[in-house]
Design an enzyme around this catalytic site. Structure first.
Site, PDB file in Angstrom:
ATOM      1  N   TYR A  47       0.179  -1.427  -0.168  1.00 40.25           N
ATOM      2  CA  TYR A  47       0.165  -0.162  -0.034  1.00 40.25           C
ATOM      3  C   TYR A  47       0.878   0.944   0.243  1.00 40.25           C
ATOM      4  O   TYR A  47       1.756   1.405   0.778  1.00 40.25           O
ATOM      5  CB  TYR A  47      -1.366  -0.095   1.405  1.00 40.25           C
ATOM      6  CG  TYR A  47      -2.555  -0.738   1.148  1.00 40.25           C
ATOM      7  CD1 TYR A  47      -3.517  -0.106  -0.230  1.00 40.25           C
ATOM      8  CD2 TYR A  47      -2.042  -2.799   1.413  1.00 40.25           C
ATOM      9  CE1 TYR A  47      -4.269  -1.458   0.768  1.00 40.25           C
ATOM     10  CE2 TYR A  47      -2.820  -2.975   1.662  1.00 40.25           C
ATOM     11  CZ  TYR A  47      -4.212  -2.908   1.252  1.00 40.25           C
ATOM     12  OH  TYR A  47      -5.303  -4.131   0.543  1.00 40.25           O
TER      13      TYR A  47
ATOM     14  N   HIS B 239     -17.489  -2.003   2.886  1.00 41.84           N
ATOM     15  CA  HIS B 239     -16.554  -2.105   3.842  1.00 41.84           C
ATOM     16  C   HIS B 239     -16.532  -3.424   5.127  1.00 41.84           C
ATOM     17  O   HIS B 239     -17.065  -2.996   6.310  1.00 41.84           O
ATOM     18  CB  HIS B 239     -15.899  -0.734   4.217  1.00 41.84           C
ATOM     19  CG  HIS B 239     -14.075  -1.264   4.819  1.00 41.84           C
ATOM     20  ND1 HIS B 239     -13.806  -1.142   4.415  1.00 41.84           N
ATOM     21  CD2 HIS B 239     -14.068  -0.825   6.095  1.00 41.84           C
ATOM     22  CE1 HIS B 239     -12.580  -1.360   5.114  1.00 41.84           C
ATOM     23  NE2 HIS B 239     -12.930  -0.894   5.972  1.00 41.84           N
TER      24      HIS B 239
END
Length: 621
Positions: free
Chosen positions: A233, A415
């Site tokens: 990330y 999510h």
């Protein structure tokens, strides 16, 4: 493509000799295939009618394009095979495993090539599907490689077929490196297999026209070197120009560096809180020790893209405001690189391009959080296959916080963390389930994007929004509690709507006092030896001491199904609307939406009894 009411006539032409085929295979030259079904020639969709594209494998040798026809309830697929060996396998399964998959297979026995609808059992063994629902339209040679065009209905009423529905689809693919004497001789578990996640059923919504005073801003990584590890990330800080006035974002699209299409998995742009008047420049891995701590507070989503998604358009009457007073000048780009081959030396400048206008639209768009509060009182026992937790946005909150005309939800981002398997949000009106806002029955925490809804969902004052998440903790030995950590859990639906209101968070959690009663009950049931209900212990510590048997599991599930809740009906920065929000009863639902009835496509002609025979032709290169 078949004309209505006509049946297919299967033709056959002589194929090349075994020696020719063996020679081509043995020297590993390019092999090209041409379909022999004359009645289907010329029926393939054109490139312009296949608007969606994704690379399937990290090497980029397989590329999928497709188009959705809601009128026919079918999908046209185009599979490009750049380096064909002895065949290819493509299909779908519940979680992307090669076992229990719905497949289409192209293979050769060393003399003849075949195309067939197939399925794999729990051991990965391939079987011919007696109901051939994949319709082969064309196979053709192109400068890029072999192109297969085929079609399949969303639903087939075949128990061996995968139901193509809204939400995430786990695609599976495999490479056949040698001939097989029969389809049943192939075992998917022994092949070079892979998976790719995608939303196949894109909404059929026309894109609004952009105004003449539209400007663009690119937020991208500055030619970074992708780390040689499987998952990275990358965080990058972008500062808006000084004096940047209030604008509306009306569209955004991905910028993916050419050659890195298989590495860039998803990207998001976040805005920092307005009180952060200074953020140090940073561009590096998000888990780097040198990353500024305050970047973790930059969490207001401006844009989100995932593999297979195209440009995101706001409705013509609304835009997402950024810039001007009360808006931070600092943005955070987060790029997820998926590098399973651990490639080295790859450089990347991928990111997101924002389209914005100074001419503000009629409505500001807003983002609201639905679901569960991030708290450890909501927990999933270990060794569960489908444990459900539910969060509520109650009628009291919507009655107080929504405008008289209500709000209109046009997009949604679901999510959870790693244990999430399904997510659904349902609108309830007058005690009756009214409609589904968004649902993903094959949800993956590794594939999250903002998805346009097929139709706008209007929420009135007094409505209830119920968000439920299903979790799998079969691989865990301890309870999984709610929280921010990746091994903790969340259940959230970020809904995008207009007009913007002060309500930013409408979520719930079980009342903490009733949870303590649960711990006391489990303690008494086990003779006071297992669960310490000492006040100095935290809720995670109490859950860690629960003996997880059928009694403790069922009682916890029952508790979440009847105990009062604590409502968070919040404005910005966790400021609650005035009202009584503790010990609230669960909303009553007196009728539920029924499961949709599968629509079986009409069968205008019998499917072939066996695989489609195709001829192998090609050059030695």
């Amino acid at each position: 493509m078949q004309a209505p009411g006509r049946c297919c006539h299967w033709a056959s032409l002589p194929g090349p000799s075994v020696r020719e085929v063996a020679s081509m295979y043995g020297t590993a030259v390019a092999v090209f295939l041409v379909i022999l079904v004359a009645a289907l020639q010329g029926s393939a969709p054109t490139e312009s009618r296949l608007p969606y594209h994704i690379p399937l494998d990290p090497e980029g040798s397989l590329e999928l394009s497709w188009n959705v026809s809601y009128a026919q309830e079918a999908i046209d697929f185009q599979l490009l095979v750049r380096r064909l060996e002895a065949g290819v396998l493509f299909g779908m399964s519940d979680r992307g495993k090669p076992e229990n998959a719905d497949l289409v297979v192209l293979w050769t026995d060393g003399d003849t090539a075949y195309f067939a609808d197939a399925w794999s059992d729990q051991n990965g063994q391939i079987h011919l599907d007696p109901q051939q629902d994949y319709q082969l339209l064309q196979v053709q040679r192109t400068p890029e490689g072999l192109v297969l065009l085929f079609k399949r209905p969303f639903g087939t009423c075949d128990p061996k077929d995968y139901l193509i529905e809204d939400g995430t689809i786990h695609l599976v693919y495999g490479i056949l490196e040698k001939p097989f004497q029969s389809l049943e001789a192939i075992n998917a578990s022994g092949l070079r297999m892979g998976l790719q996640r995608v939303q196949l059923l894109k909404p059929d919504i026309p894109n609004p026209k952009l105004p003449s005073d539209t400007y663009t801003m690119e937020i991208h990584a500055p030619n970074i070197r992708i780390p040689s590890r499987e998952t990275t990330y990358w965080c990058h800080v972008k500062e808006l120009p000084k004096g940047f006035s209030r604008h509306h974002i009306i569209m955004y699209e991905p910028i993916v560096t050419e050659g890195n299409e298989a590495l860039v998995h998803h990207m998001e742009v976040f805005q920092c809180p307005p009180e952060m008047d200074s953020v140090p420049y940073f561009s590096g891995p998000c888990d780097s020790e040198t990353k500024p701590d305050n970047l973790n507070y930059c969490r207001r989503v401006l844009a989100a893209w995932a593999l297979g998604a195209k440009a995101f358009y706001y409705p013509e009457e609304a835009g997402l405001a950024f810039g001007g007073p009360g808006s931070s000048r600092y943005l955070r780009l987060e790029v997820h690189y998926h590098n399973p081959l651990v490639k080295e030396g790859q450089h990347d400048s991928s990111g997101i391009r924002l389209y914005y206008t100074p001419t503000l639209r009629r409505f500001d768009a807003g983002i609201m959080e639905l679901g569960l509060v991030y708290t450890p009182v909501m927990a999933i026992p270990p060794q569960e296959t489908d444990f459900v937790l539910t969060g509520y946005c109650t009628d009291n909150c919507t009655q107080l916080a929504l405008p008289p005309s209500g709000i209109h939800i046009f997009a949604s981002q679901l999510h959870t963390h790693l244990a999430g398997r399904k997510v659904v949000t349902v609108l309830v009106r007058d005690g009756r389930e009214w409609e589904i806002v968004n649902q993903d029955n094959h949800y993956s925490p590794h594939f999250q994007e903002i998805r346009m809804l097929k139709k706008i969902v209007s929420v009135h004052r007094g409505d209830v929004l119920i968000t439920s998440c299903t979790y799998n903790t079969e691989d865990r030995e301890q309870a999984t509690v709610g929280g921010f950590g990746i091994m903790e859990e969340m259940c959230v639906n970020y809904v995008h709507y207009y007009p913007q209101t002060e309500l930013e968070l409408c979520k719930s959690a079980v009342d903490a006092g009733f949870l303590q009663e649960y711990f006391h009950l489990i303690n008494r049931f086990n003779g006071g030896k297992e669960v310490c209900t000492c006040p100095q212990l935290s809720v995670p510590q109490q859950f860690a001491s629960v003996p997880w048997n059928s009694f403790s599991r069922k009682v916890l599930q029952a508790l979440y199904g009847f105990a009062p809740i604590s409502m968070h009906c919040n404005k910005s920065w966790a400021i609650r609307f005035q009202g009584e929000w503790n010990l609230q009863p669960l909303p009553k639902v007196i009728s539920s939406l029924g499961a949709p009835t599968p629509q079986c496509p009409p069968r205008r002609c019998p499917t072939p009894a066996g695989p489609t025979i195709i001829s192998i032709v090609g050059d030695r290169g």
